[in-house]
Design a protein around this motif. Structure first.
Motif, PDB file in Angstrom:
ATOM      1  N   ASP A 302     -10.309  -0.789  36.738  1.00 18.94           N
ATOM      2  CA  ASP A 302     -10.404   0.671  36.283  1.00 18.94           C
ATOM      3  C   ASP A 302      -9.131   1.439  37.069  1.00 18.94           C
ATOM      4  OD1 ASP A 302     -12.195   2.901  35.156  1.00 18.94           O
ATOM      5  OD2 ASP A 302     -11.537   3.804  37.126  1.00 18.94           O
ATOM      6  N   ALA A 304      -6.941   4.883  37.091  1.00 20.21           N
ATOM      7  CA  ALA A 304      -6.920   6.127  36.933  1.00 20.21           C
ATOM      8  C   ALA A 304      -5.522   6.630  37.665  1.00 20.21           C
ATOM      9  CB  ALA A 304      -7.925   6.975  37.356  1.00 20.21           C
ATOM     10  N   ASN A 325      -6.849   7.631  32.404  1.00 22.66           N
ATOM     11  CA  ASN A 325      -7.663   6.356  32.962  1.00 22.66           C
ATOM     12  C   ASN A 325      -7.821   5.285  31.804  1.00 22.66           C
ATOM     13  OD1 ASN A 325     -10.351   4.972  33.011  1.00 22.66           O
ATOM     14  ND2 ASN A 325     -10.163   6.108  35.128  1.00 22.66           N
TER      15      ASN A 325
END
Length: 710
Positions: A302, A304, A325
């Motif tokens: 992940d 971002a 993101n």
């Protein structure tokens, strides 16, 4: 600037027979050149029978030098450069200019840490160096074994196995000038056939130190379990989790770089990476002379950010930017079989690789308030959803299926021949979540697209004697279009993979009972159909397979490991040139040197052991000058830095160390670039940007170890 290389085929042979490049060793036997490496063939292989340039940093060097980051490890390998962008953010160079391009493959125990199509130059910050047993760097195209993106090379981080006896360690370090602190812990033991190892480190960097807005934190954990099922089979499971939160200090324009290098014009840009990798592998003897490894893996990334490099289109008090993101969920299998034959001492390595990944991506536009006097970005607000230009919300399902094979044999005494290849098929299944799809503001329409490529390799290594061998290889590499290159805009460009061909020869020597080592590589890497940004009309650009490049260079060095002192020297002299690069109907950079491509990079160190337990080492790091722009009109002059390391072992358990970086307090840039096109007016303070390097700093560290070797 004209190239300084003579006719290439003859020069490759001549220079390789007269020069050398330094390579550390991962393991070695008692006789001659019998060093063993893993990454060159995806199996334990004598270095003398490996026709590739491989740099290896072993576990002893990692423990002795206590590296601050992966850059401290990689930059000692000639021809390899980790470019520090702060808080373990980085760009990379292996036989290519320093760049963010998808021309390197990052591996952990031979498995890519990211799927193809979503390469990130920062990905090595997802590694837990505290849990590593060593690092191997395979230089040059490795696509025949590891698939796409392994063009400049592949970096393989080897996780540490559980210890056979109880082991534990704890360490702390602090670097005051940079506001950096770190804590390391490890624990390991085995109980009969089962072993377990846990390793961890936590890094913190204060928000403001010599550099404004440079906060950072990282927590990284590795848990590895090994189980011997029988004398001929075993299981291994690894869990790696990393949580990184870092401010993106960004670069400076020329006046600030020269007069106030600690300044940052950013106050809210950031990068946050949350990554988890799970791997389970079974290995065993399946048939006579045959060993099979079956690995299943999963990844979750992940990523971002509000990127500092994405801020632009500024007026006096307003700029534009973005927040995004990029998420990846992966699952896959890797099946490999190694079969030994008595005939011609042959060996066949083959297997199948399957990787399926979901890649959702969301981006939003930002309106940024800027201070006109200082240039500092003060705050931001979301742009109204009624103005979606540049907003993206999509998912790309990525499938990569490949088979690979490599056949090795010895047709005559001392000659080892290697021939192999890998066939990759890559598919993108793209779904746009915005409506109306395909309009000028809302991104590309849904589609499915596939790419396929076969990457061959043929090579040979000849053992000249117990302490010398020479090798040569021809190998191909390729990079498919990235998801962002395909679907980052409204129209979908008609792209296909960029391809690279590498020709290389090398020589390895050893002297004085292997305490003195001498190794070299000379290469030419030619790129075709490289993807470039082409300006159709002012303000309207698209990606095209319109570039051709040529990189060629010499890597050489020397290592010595004696009782009273040790030394290493590694250097790379290279040229990186655009053969063809037209960026518009009126602007042509063909024949120009590529930017951020130092002509030479050198690292040398001398270590002294004046008393038992003490080692003091002085290191010199030199980066040559390079062009900052494609037009070859703005140049960075390069730099040379002095670093000092001192390590003192107190008994069997305690170790203290000191690391002094940039002893001369030299002002330098980790990265320097210019947007000047070579046409029109030149404004250095608006077009030249620098990532300032750190001033002189001193780190102190202390660790305690319980038990035997980890």
């Amino acid at each position: 600037m004209k190239q300084n290389f003579p006719a290439f085929p003859l020069s490759m042979l001549a220079l390789a027979l007269l020069s050398a490049f330094a390579t550390s060793v991962h393991a070695e036997a008692d006789d001659g050149m019998e060093i063993v490496v893993i990454s060159g063939a995806r199996a334990l292989t004598k270095l003398s029978e490996t026709p590739s340039a491989i740099g290896v940093i072993d576990q002893n060097a990692l423990q002795r030098d206590q590296p601050k980051s992966m850059g401290d490890v990689l930059n000692r390998v000639a021809g390899v450069h980790w470019n520090d962008l702060g808080n373990e953010q980085h760009s990379m160079s292996i036989r290519q200019p320093i760049s963010t391009n998808a021309v390197c493959q990052y591996l952990e125990d031979g498995i890519p840490i990211r799927p193809l199509g979503v390469f990130n130059h920062n990905s090595l910050n997802e590694m837990n160096l505290s849990g590593a047993n060593g690092v191997e760097v395979l230089k040059g195209p490795a696509s025949s074994l590891y698939g796409s993106n392994a063009v400049g090379g592949a970096i393989n981080v080897l996780t540490a196995a559980p210890s056979r006896t109880p082991y534990a360690s704890i360490g702390v370090r602090r670097e005051g000038e940079t506001g950096y602190s770190r804590y390391d812990t490890a624990a390991s033991d085995s109980w009969g056939d089962f072993g377990l190892r846990f390793s961890h480190y936590s890094m913190r960097r204060e928000r403001d130190n010599w550099q404004q807005y440079s906060y950072g934190s990282k927590d990284s954990y590795t848990l590895r379990a090994d189980y011997a099922l029988s004398p001929s089979s075993s299981m291994r499971a690894t869990l790696v989790h990393t949580d990184l939160d870092a401010g993106m200090t960004g670069s400076l324009f020329e006046n600030d770089y020269l007069n106030n290098p600690g300044k940052s014009i950013n106050t809210f840009t950031y990068r946050r990476d949350l990554t988890t990798r799970v791997t389970a592998a079974w290995e065993g003897d399946t048939i006579a002379g045959g060993n099979t490894t079956f690995t299943v893996f999963g990844r979750r990334n992940d990523h971002a950010q509000i990127p500092s490099y994405g801020i632009g289109s500024c007026s006096a008090t307003a700029c534009k930017g973005s927040r995004n993101n990029n998420h990846v969920d992966s699952r896959g299998v890797d099946l490999k079989h190694v079969q030994e034959f008595r005939w011609l001492n042959a060996r066949l390595i083959g297997g199948v690789y399957i990787d399926h990944s979901d890649n959702p991506y969301v981006s939003d536009n930002l309106a940024i308030v800027r201070d006109a006097a200082t240039g500092r970005y003060l705050s931001y607000t979301m742009v109204s959803s009624s103005q979606p230009l540049g907003v993206r919300d999509y998912q790309a399902d990525i499938a990569n299926t490949a088979w690979f094979g490599q056949f090795e044999f010895t047709p005559v005494h001392r000659l080892r021949v290697v021939a192999g290849g890998r066939s990759d098929r890559i598919s993108y299944d793209y779904h746009n979540h915005l409506a109306p799809r395909g309009s000028s503001n809302y991104g590309a329409p849904d589609e499915q697209r596939s790419f396929a490529r076969f990457s061959p390799k043929i090579a040979a290594s000849y053992v000249l004697g117990a302490d010398a061998n020479v090798y040569a290889n021809l190998s191909d590499g390729f990079t498919p279009p990235e998801v962002s290159q395909m679907y980052g805009k409204t129209g979908i460009p008609d792209l296909h993979p960029a391809t690279f061909r590498n020709a290389e020869v090398g020589l390895r020597l050893a002297f004085l009972d292997n305490t003195l080592r001498f190794d070299s590589a000379l290469y030419r890497l030619t790129g075709r159909d490289t993807i470039v940004s082409y300006t159709v009309t002012p303000g309207n650009s698209e990606n095209r397979n319109a570039g051709r490049t040529r990189s060629q260079g010499l890597e050489l060095g020397l290592t010595y490991d004696g009782k009273q002192f040790d030394a290493r020297f590694g250097t790379a002299v290279a040229s990186h040139r655009y053969e063809t690069y037209r960026v518009s109907s009126t602007l042509d950079y063909s024949g120009k040197e590529m930017p951020q491509a130092p002509r030479d990079m050198t690292s040398a160190e001398v270590g002294l052991r004046p008393v038992s337990g003490l080692r003091v080492a002085l290191e010199v790091v030199h980066q040559g000058r390079y062009w900052m722009d494609n037009a070859n009109t703005v140049r960075y002059g390069g730099h040379s830095l002095l670093n000092l390391r001192a390590t003192y072992r107190i008994g069997a358990s305690w170790q203290a160390w000191l690391q002094a970086r940039n002893l001369a307090d030299r002002r330098y840039a980790d990265s320097a670039s210019s947007s000047y096109s070579g046409v029109g007016s030149y404004n250095p303070n608006a077009q030249n940007q620098y990532t300032p390097g750190a001033p002189r700093s001193i780190m102190l560290g202390l660790s305690y170890t319980y038990g035997g070797k980890q």
